[in-house]
Every structure is written in structure tokens, then in C-alpha cells.
Write a protein that holds these residues in place. Sequence first.
Motif, PDB file in Angstrom:
ATOM      1  N   ILE A 141     -12.398  55.958  45.333  1.00  0.00           N
ATOM      2  CA  ILE A 141     -11.242  55.493  46.130  1.00  0.00           C
ATOM      3  C   ILE A 141     -11.742  54.677  47.313  1.00  0.00           C
ATOM      4  CG2 ILE A 141      -9.439  57.163  45.602  1.00  0.00           C
ATOM      5  CD1 ILE A 141     -10.432  58.862  47.925  1.00  0.00           C
ATOM      6  N   GLU A 142     -11.022  53.614  47.592  1.00  0.00           N
ATOM      7  CA  GLU A 142     -11.341  52.771  48.750  1.00  0.00           C
ATOM      8  C   GLU A 142     -10.023  52.446  49.462  1.00  0.00           C
ATOM      9  OE1 GLU A 142     -14.289  51.469  49.841  1.00  0.00           O
ATOM     10  OE2 GLU A 142     -15.657  51.398  48.122  1.00  0.00           O
ATOM     11  N   ASP A 143     -10.119  51.953  50.698  1.00  0.00           N
ATOM     12  CA  ASP A 143      -8.917  51.463  51.365  1.00  0.00           C
ATOM     13  C   ASP A 143      -8.345  50.303  50.555  1.00  0.00           C
ATOM     14  OD1 ASP A 143      -8.987  53.205  53.507  1.00  0.00           O
ATOM     15  OD2 ASP A 143     -10.287  51.889  54.702  1.00  0.00           O
ATOM     16  N   THR A 144      -7.037  50.296  50.387  1.00  0.00           N
ATOM     17  CA  THR A 144      -6.388  49.237  49.608  1.00  0.00           C
ATOM     18  C   THR A 144      -6.732  47.852  50.164  1.00  0.00           C
ATOM     19  OG1 THR A 144      -4.620  50.760  49.082  1.00  0.00           O
ATOM     20  CG2 THR A 144      -4.142  48.411  48.790  1.00  0.00           C
ATOM     21  N   GLU A 145      -6.854  47.787  51.487  1.00  0.00           N
ATOM     22  CA  GLU A 145      -7.128  46.512  52.137  1.00  0.00           C
ATOM     23  C   GLU A 145      -8.414  45.851  51.626  1.00  0.00           C
ATOM     24  OE1 GLU A 145      -7.647  46.885  56.351  1.00  0.00           O
ATOM     25  OE2 GLU A 145      -8.035  44.720  56.545  1.00  0.00           O
ATOM     26  N   LEU A 146      -9.388  46.677  51.242  1.00  0.00           N
ATOM     27  CA  LEU A 146     -10.653  46.119  50.749  1.00  0.00           C
ATOM     28  C   LEU A 146     -10.406  45.181  49.568  1.00  0.00           C
ATOM     29  CD1 LEU A 146     -13.792  45.988  50.559  1.00  0.00           C
ATOM     30  CD2 LEU A 146     -13.654  47.986  49.064  1.00  0.00           C
ATOM     31  N   PHE A 147      -9.550  45.615  48.650  1.00  0.00           N
ATOM     32  CA  PHE A 147      -9.324  44.798  47.448  1.00  0.00           C
ATOM     33  C   PHE A 147      -8.373  43.636  47.749  1.00  0.00           C
ATOM     34  CE2 PHE A 147     -10.304  49.140  46.011  1.00  0.00           C
ATOM     35  CZ  PHE A 147     -11.580  48.870  45.545  1.00  0.00           C
ATOM     36  N   ALA A 148      -7.391  43.886  48.624  1.00  0.00           N
ATOM     37  CA  ALA A 148      -6.479  42.805  48.994  1.00  0.00           C
ATOM     38  C   ALA A 148      -7.305  41.668  49.602  1.00  0.00           C
ATOM     39  CB  ALA A 148      -5.429  43.323  49.974  1.00  0.00           C
ATOM     40  N   ARG A 149      -8.235  42.015  50.523  1.00  0.00           N
ATOM     41  CA  ARG A 149      -9.047  40.988  51.154  1.00  0.00           C
ATOM     42  C   ARG A 149     -10.167  40.511  50.254  1.00  0.00           C
ATOM     43  NH1 ARG A 149     -10.549  43.549  56.810  1.00  0.00           N
ATOM     44  NH2 ARG A 149     -12.342  42.171  56.678  1.00  0.00           N
ATOM     45  N   GLY A 150     -10.775  41.426  49.524  1.00  0.00           N
ATOM     46  CA  GLY A 150     -11.968  41.084  48.753  1.00  0.00           C
ATOM     47  C   GLY A 150     -11.646  40.400  47.440  1.00  0.00           C
ATOM     48  N   VAL A 151     -10.816  41.028  46.635  1.00  0.00           N
ATOM     49  CA  VAL A 151     -10.542  40.486  45.296  1.00  0.00           C
ATOM     50  C   VAL A 151      -9.532  39.343  45.375  1.00  0.00           C
ATOM     51  CG1 VAL A 151      -9.600  41.081  43.020  1.00  0.00           C
ATOM     52  CG2 VAL A 151     -11.158  42.654  44.170  1.00  0.00           C
ATOM     53  N   GLY A 152      -8.601  39.419  46.347  1.00  0.00           N
ATOM     54  CA  GLY A 152      -7.649  38.314  46.542  1.00  0.00           C
ATOM     55  C   GLY A 152      -6.212  38.713  46.253  1.00  0.00           C
ATOM     56  N   GLU A 153      -5.333  38.423  47.216  1.00  0.00           N
ATOM     57  CA  GLU A 153      -3.918  38.803  47.108  1.00  0.00           C
ATOM     58  C   GLU A 153      -3.236  38.217  45.874  1.00  0.00           C
ATOM     59  OE1 GLU A 153      -2.226  40.840  48.896  1.00  0.00           O
ATOM     60  OE2 GLU A 153      -2.934  40.855  50.972  1.00  0.00           O
ATOM     61  N   ALA A 154      -3.684  37.016  45.469  1.00  0.00           N
ATOM     62  CA  ALA A 154      -2.956  36.312  44.410  1.00  0.00           C
ATOM     63  C   ALA A 154      -3.424  36.710  43.005  1.00  0.00           C
ATOM     64  CB  ALA A 154      -3.116  34.807  44.601  1.00  0.00           C
ATOM     65  N   THR A 155      -4.459  37.557  42.909  1.00  0.00           N
ATOM     66  CA  THR A 155      -4.997  37.870  41.583  1.00  0.00           C
ATOM     67  C   THR A 155      -4.108  38.882  40.855  1.00  0.00           C
ATOM     68  OG1 THR A 155      -6.313  39.656  42.498  1.00  0.00           O
ATOM     69  CG2 THR A 155      -7.387  37.521  42.352  1.00  0.00           C
ATOM     70  N   ASP A 156      -4.214  38.866  39.524  1.00  0.00           N
ATOM     71  CA  ASP A 156      -3.486  39.858  38.713  1.00  0.00           C
ATOM     72  C   ASP A 156      -3.875  41.260  39.135  1.00  0.00           C
ATOM     73  OD1 ASP A 156      -2.085  38.122  37.236  1.00  0.00           O
ATOM     74  OD2 ASP A 156      -3.306  38.281  35.411  1.00  0.00           O
ATOM     75  N   ILE A 157      -5.184  41.436  39.393  1.00  0.00           N
ATOM     76  CA  ILE A 157      -5.676  42.768  39.727  1.00  0.00           C
ATOM     77  C   ILE A 157      -4.916  43.322  40.931  1.00  0.00           C
ATOM     78  CG2 ILE A 157      -7.683  44.042  40.625  1.00  0.00           C
ATOM     79  CD1 ILE A 157      -9.470  42.415  38.838  1.00  0.00           C
ATOM     80  N   VAL A 158      -4.840  42.538  41.993  1.00  0.00           N
ATOM     81  CA  VAL A 158      -4.198  43.043  43.213  1.00  0.00           C
ATOM     82  C   VAL A 158      -2.675  43.064  43.075  1.00  0.00           C
ATOM     83  CG1 VAL A 158      -3.845  42.594  45.684  1.00  0.00           C
ATOM     84  CG2 VAL A 158      -6.143  42.451  44.685  1.00  0.00           C
ATOM     85  N   GLN A 159      -2.132  42.061  42.410  1.00  0.00           N
ATOM     86  CA  GLN A 159      -0.664  42.021  42.312  1.00  0.00           C
ATOM     87  C   GLN A 159      -0.088  43.066  41.377  1.00  0.00           C
ATOM     88  OE1 GLN A 159       0.944  38.160  41.577  1.00  0.00           O
ATOM     89  NE2 GLN A 159       0.659  37.566  43.714  1.00  0.00           N
ATOM     90  N   LYS A 160      -0.786  43.329  40.263  1.00  0.00           N
ATOM     91  CA  LYS A 160      -0.140  44.161  39.237  1.00  0.00           C
ATOM     92  C   LYS A 160      -0.937  45.369  38.778  1.00  0.00           C
ATOM     93  CE  LYS A 160       0.568  40.133  36.542  1.00  0.00           C
ATOM     94  NZ  LYS A 160       0.901  39.451  35.340  1.00  0.00           N
ATOM     95  N   THR A 172      -6.719  53.052  47.116  1.00  0.00           N
ATOM     96  CA  THR A 172      -6.637  52.496  45.761  1.00  0.00           C
ATOM     97  C   THR A 172      -7.826  52.978  44.943  1.00  0.00           C
ATOM     98  OG1 THR A 172      -5.362  50.549  46.409  1.00  0.00           O
ATOM     99  CG2 THR A 172      -6.736  50.301  44.467  1.00  0.00           C
ATOM    100  N   LEU A 173      -7.564  53.346  43.687  1.00  0.00           N
ATOM    101  CA  LEU A 173      -8.656  53.647  42.752  1.00  0.00           C
ATOM    102  C   LEU A 173      -9.337  52.322  42.445  1.00  0.00           C
ATOM    103  CD1 LEU A 173      -6.966  56.032  40.144  1.00  0.00           C
ATOM    104  CD2 LEU A 173      -8.414  56.641  42.088  1.00  0.00           C
ATOM    105  N   ARG A 174     -10.634  52.249  42.648  1.00  0.00           N
ATOM    106  CA  ARG A 174     -11.312  50.953  42.568  1.00  0.00           C
ATOM    107  C   ARG A 174     -11.104  50.250  41.225  1.00  0.00           C
ATOM    108  NH1 ARG A 174     -17.577  53.150  42.061  1.00  0.00           N
ATOM    109  NH2 ARG A 174     -17.259  54.104  40.029  1.00  0.00           N
ATOM    110  N   PRO A 175     -10.641  48.987  41.256  1.00  0.00           N
ATOM    111  CA  PRO A 175     -10.496  48.239  39.999  1.00  0.00           C
ATOM    112  C   PRO A 175     -11.787  47.519  39.629  1.00  0.00           C
ATOM    113  CG  PRO A 175      -9.504  47.001  41.796  1.00  0.00           C
ATOM    114  CD  PRO A 175     -10.017  48.282  42.401  1.00  0.00           C
ATOM    115  N   GLU A 176     -12.712  47.408  40.574  1.00  0.00           N
ATOM    116  CA  GLU A 176     -14.000  46.726  40.359  1.00  0.00           C
ATOM    117  C   GLU A 176     -14.903  47.125  41.506  1.00  0.00           C
ATOM    118  OE1 GLU A 176     -15.151  43.146  41.820  1.00  0.00           O
ATOM    119  OE2 GLU A 176     -14.509  44.273  43.559  1.00  0.00           O
ATOM    120  N   ASN A 177     -16.168  46.679  41.488  1.00  0.00           N
ATOM    121  CA  ASN A 177     -17.119  47.221  42.458  1.00  0.00           C
ATOM    122  C   ASN A 177     -17.723  46.205  43.415  1.00  0.00           C
ATOM    123  OD1 ASN A 177     -18.072  49.658  43.364  1.00  0.00           O
ATOM    124  ND2 ASN A 177     -19.951  49.604  42.162  1.00  0.00           N
TER     125      ASN A 177
END
Length: 411
Positions: A47-66, A80-85
Motif C-alpha cells: 500500500i502507498e499513498d494514492t498521491e504517489l500514483f496520481a503524481r507518479g504514474v499520471g492523472e490521465a492514465t488508465d491506471i490512475v483513472q480506472k 492505494t494497492l500498488r498498481p506498479e512499482n
Amino acid sequence: MADGRLQAPRGTFDVLPDEGGRRLRLAHLAEELLHGAGYGYFESPVIEDTELFARGVGEATDIVQKEMFTFEDKAGRSLTLRPENTAGVCRAYVEHGMHKQAQPVKLWYWGPFFRHEAPQAGRYRQFTQLGAEALGSDDPSLDAEVILLLDEFLARAGVREVRLRLSSLGTRDTRRAYLDELRAHLRSREHELSEEVRGRIEANPLRAFDSDHAGTQAVMTDAPRLLDKLEKDDAEHFAAVRALLDDAGLEYEVDTTLVRGLDYYTRTVFEFESDRLGAQRGVGGGGRYDGLVEELGGPPTPAIGWAAGVERILLAADAPEEPEDGAVFVAVAKPESGREAFRLVRELRRQGVRAELEQAGRSVKGQFKHADRIGARAVVIVGDGLEVKDMRSGEQRPAADAAEVVRLVGA
Ligand code: HAM
């Protein structure tokens, strides 16, 4: 279920021992290969803070959006359960001041990841990734190194019919200018596009290259290509990476339509696919993410890495030809021999012999049947003395003690 039995949640699965053995062997292979190349084993929380993926992976990506499994903890923080590392690796690099260590910092990992996708063959909601990341240098030899390591890993894992697609996305500035040009192209022929692509011209026009909609594909044939727009530095970097891959004799296809589903990429991107797989053909992929550490509050730090899907590797790999050697089964000829048999099985194990013991109160005949069923290579009968039966030749010989049993069965 109506009859009261429970099942693993949709898109998840249990790993039973047969498959478990294959997975562990893959993990050992990864450790051998990556440790040998100077990569240290790394773990971060699931588990990580959701913000990590919003900022890191990108707000517009499928991963973060859906696709994220996001929930609030009791204090109302979004986790958030990590979708990637890769984002987690960069977070850890900054958090632990790894930029002060000798560079590049090289890490490898293996573990569970979570994406809320529609499950199908090779696509799960909990899956396992194996990955490698090298942070702190933009040297083209690192790009070539990580690509060759993944190629080597897939080969040793027995993955067949592998193809490598390779491209460069340039820097963020090049990409920004290019994306404006691409948007203009898409808008000029908007009526020919699929509704989904039309709806994402602003947010993520690159995804149009991935579309299987005929109209969209026709528009994309004439679309400008990012690879033709690279700055001199980036083009030279890409040429240097290619030269090293060529020297290594690695075959690849430069694919100007290669887009990855994560926003952090810069310069080199790549994807390994296997034709053995159906729609979910990507076995592993990655690329440079020269801006991500800085984006997460660290110093400017170029980096590159990849992740590969363990389940997809196993689907695309040949099953091992040689089944593992069977265990030695210690049979108990009469109830009074139970304690001696228990001592013997412990001694065999201490000597490095894989050994199992009769533990279900079967008759001697039943024990031989059982030994057959588990594929035992030898049976040691503990009764009035010790007898060792080789299950392949059928030959049976007495043994004076545990040491002789070990000699007869071979450690
Ligand atoms: P990715 O392409 O999203 O990249 O995932 C890497 C691999 O994970 C895929 O090639 C696939 O084999 C596997 N995978 C992804 N989603 C699923 C799923 N739902 N079910 C089964 N397998 C799946 C990344 O995650 C980047 N972090 C890679 C990277 C590392 N880039 C730089 N460093």
C-alpha cells in the motif's frame, strides 16, 4: 456461492504447489541473473499513498483513472494497492537519500500488484511483477543493459516466440510539442475517429496509436511520428542504445507507434511480446523515466527500468522437460517402527535428501501405492531392519543404517 463455498475474488487466483514450484524457480533465476549484474533485492509496501500514483504514474492514465484499488484508512487518508512499482522505487530513492550512494543505484523486485481490470487469460486483478530499475545515470549502456537482462531472463525462463519493440519518446518538451502537433492532426480528422479516441484527444492523444478501430487506424497511418521529432541529444542517445543492442546481436523492431500506458517515460521505451499469448501479449516492458525522481521531490535523477508479468511468462514458457526427481519415502512396516522411521526421515533431510514419511496409518501395500502416487524415487522400509527399494529398477536391498540409506538413494 449458493452452496456456501467461497471462491477467490474475481481476477485473483491461488497458486497450487505444481505452479508454485515453477514460480519459485523463476524467482531463483531472477535473483541469480540480476544479483550477478549488480542489482540488489528491494521491497516496498503493497500500500502507498494514492498521491504517489496520481503524481507518479499520471492523472490521465488508465491506471490512475480506472484501475486502482483505492480506499481510506481509519484516519481518512487515501491509500492505494500498488498498481506498479516504479513510482514506489522513486519514492524510496528520495525517502532514503539513495542519491548519496554510489550511482547508479540498481534494484530488483518481485511481488504482487493490483489493477482493477476486466479479467481474462493473462490479465488479472492481482498479478506478480518481477522488475529491475537503475537510477542515477543516463548512460545509454544502462538502457542496453536492462533490455538485454530482460531478454536473457525471458530466454532462460523458456519464453518462446518473443519479439522486442523499441522506441524513443524524447524529452518531455519534445513530447509536449509533438503532442500538440498530433492533437492538431487528430482534430483535423476528428469525424473519422472512434468516440473513445475523440474523447481523449486532449488528455492522451498517444493512445490513438493503440486503437483497434478501423477509422482511427486510417487516421493514424498518416499521423506525425515522435521518432522523427527528437532533439539531437535524444536522437544520439537512442542511436547509442541501438548500437549496443546491435553489437549484442539482439533483434528488435523500432516501432514508432509504441506507447506505454504510464506517463513518466522519457527517451527509450520498449516492450517484449510473445506470440504464444493471446490479446495480452506483453510479457514485460519499461523505459527511461528521467523526470520521475524530481517529480517526487528528489534531485534531478535519470533512471531506467522494466517490469515483467510472472503469470504471463509462465503462460508463454515451455513447461520444464525434466520433472523434478522424486522424494525418498520412508515406509513404516509395523506400528512399533514409527519412532525409528521418524528419526530416519529427519536424518535423511539433514543429509540433504528430500524425504517424506508415512503419516496416514496406511497398510504397507497402501504405503507403496502412495509412494507411487507421489512419484517417490525410492522407498525405505523401516521394520526389522532397513530395506531400500529403488522404485525405477524395483531392486530392493538391505541397509545397515541411515548412512548406508543415504549412499543407496544418493543425496
Ligand atoms: P507495465 O507495462 O504496466 O509496466 O507492466 C509490466 C508487465 O506487467 C506487463 O508487461 C505484463 O506482463 C504485466 N502486467 C501488467 N498488468 C497486468 C495484469 N493486469 N495481469 C497480469 N499481468 C500484468 C509497468 O508496470 C512499469 N512499472 C514498468 C517499468 C519499470 N517501467 C520502468 N520501470
